[in-house]
Design a protein around this motif. Structure first.
Motif, PDB file in Angstrom:
ATOM      1  N   PRO A 181      50.329  -3.706 140.882  1.00 21.49           N
ATOM      2  CA  PRO A 181      49.253  -2.726 140.708  1.00 21.49           C
ATOM      3  C   PRO A 181      49.658  -1.330 141.192  1.00 21.49           C
ATOM      4  O   PRO A 181      49.068  -0.329 140.774  1.00 21.49           O
ATOM      5  N   GLU A 182      50.667  -1.255 142.047  1.00 22.21           N
ATOM      6  CA  GLU A 182      51.069   0.036 142.618  1.00 22.21           C
ATOM      7  C   GLU A 182      52.026   0.792 141.693  1.00 22.21           C
ATOM      8  O   GLU A 182      51.766   1.918 141.293  1.00 22.21           O
ATOM      9  N   CYS A 183      53.178   0.164 141.327  1.00 25.40           N
ATOM     10  CA  CYS A 183      54.201   0.876 140.561  1.00 25.40           C
ATOM     11  C   CYS A 183      54.244   0.440 139.105  1.00 25.40           C
ATOM     12  O   CYS A 183      54.945   1.051 138.298  1.00 25.40           O
ATOM     13  N   GLY A 184      53.518  -0.611 138.741  1.00 21.95           N
ATOM     14  CA  GLY A 184      53.458  -1.020 137.344  1.00 21.95           C
ATOM     15  C   GLY A 184      54.624  -1.867 136.883  1.00 21.95           C
ATOM     16  O   GLY A 184      54.669  -2.288 135.724  1.00 21.95           O
ATOM     17  N   ARG A 202      58.987  -6.089 145.040  1.00 25.11           N
ATOM     18  CA  ARG A 202      60.440  -5.936 145.070  1.00 25.11           C
ATOM     19  C   ARG A 202      60.858  -4.528 144.629  1.00 25.11           C
ATOM     20  O   ARG A 202      61.880  -3.994 145.069  1.00 25.11           O
ATOM     21  N   ASP A 203      60.052  -3.900 143.756  1.00 27.43           N
ATOM     22  CA  ASP A 203      60.441  -2.600 143.214  1.00 27.43           C
ATOM     23  C   ASP A 203      60.025  -1.422 144.088  1.00 27.43           C
ATOM     24  O   ASP A 203      60.821  -0.543 144.363  1.00 27.43           O
ATOM     25  N   CYS A 204      58.754  -1.412 144.522  1.00 27.34           N
ATOM     26  CA  CYS A 204      58.280  -0.218 145.229  1.00 27.34           C
ATOM     27  C   CYS A 204      57.959  -0.505 146.700  1.00 27.34           C
ATOM     28  O   CYS A 204      57.704   0.430 147.462  1.00 27.34           O
TER      29      CYS A 204
HETATM   30 ZN   LIG Z   1      55.527  -2.174 142.944  1.00 27.71          ZN
END
Ligand SMILES: [Zn+2]
Length: 251
Positions: A40-43, A65-67
């Protein structure tokens, strides 16, 4: 039976993962079936290996893992909770197909309903309506003779909470009344102890909140009632008939 309980727990983890999708998407009126999940944060699309129930959340330490944005504890809690409740339901109702199937179906609806009500103070018709339909279809298929009792219990429970909700819309909501009706359709007569347990725990927690924050702030604190009803529903699904028998023997 041990094998059935383990299978129920594993199945509960997988279903719980899907229930999390329901909790995220039903209030936004998105389809729970189409498309992969996103952060929900970085998509970023959630990778398959990061989508393993419970384990992925623990390995990622609750972060994307991404953001690196925190992932709600609701995800592992819903997965673990579904696994535990499925396992307990199978252990208790192993010998009774009707109670087993109705119990598992009830748990499957109560968990997302309680989680959404906790997060958004909302009980969506898009869950209570399918829950009611599934209850009647399963009830007719598995135990035709008991269906009249369950229909009466559903109507009675919905009225019991629905009338106060109509008189004082600021207290109980119509969503709570619909949820009570759904519980009656699954539980039959044991919906009575379910409502009493739900009301009692709700009032206890309400009093606790008032003692913590004071009367005026406590009045403004919105406490969702659905999770307490759901708790009462689970207890009654497991031991409701025992409670009724005990009550009749004692009084
Ligand atoms: Zn993220």
């Amino acid at each position: 039976m041990a094998l059935a309980i383990v299978a129920a727990a594993v199945g509960g983890l997988l279903i719980g993962s899907f229930l999390n999708v329901l909790v995220s998407r039903v209030p936004k009126r998105e389809s729970p079936f189409g498309g992969r999940s996103h952060c929900p944060e970085c998509g970023a699309t959630i990778r398959a290996r990061d989508n393993i129930p419970l384990l992925s959340w623990l390995l990622l330490r609750g972060k994307c893992r991404d953001c690196g944005a925190p992932i709600s504890k609701r995800y592992p809690l819903v997965e673990a909770g579904t696994a535990v409740l499925y396992a307990v339901t199978v252990a208790v109702h192993y010998d009774d197909t009707t109670l087993l199937v109705l119990g598992l179906a009830l748990v499957t609806f109560l968990i997302p309903i309680a989680a959404i009500d906790l997060e958004l103070q909302l009980i969506p018709n898009r869950l209570t309506l399918p829950a009611a339909i599934v209850a009647v279809v399963l009830g007719l298929a598995l135990d035709l003779d008991g269906e009249v009792e369950r229909l009466i219990a559903g109507a009675g429970a919905a009225l019991f909470l629905g009338l106060p909700a109509l008189i004082n819309p600021k207290g109980m909501g119509m969503g709570d009344a619909k949820l009570a009706g759904v519980m009656g359709l699954y539980l039959g007569a044991p919906v009575a102890p379910a409502l009493l347990i739900g009301l009692a725990t709700g009032v206890l927690v309400g009093v606790g909140v008032v003692m913590n924050v004071g009367m005026s702030a406590g009045r403004r604190t919105r406490i969702p009632f659905g999770p307490f009803l759901a708790f009462g529903g689970v207890v009654a699904m497991l031991v409701g008939q025992d409670i009724i028998d005990w009550y009749l023997d004692t009084f």
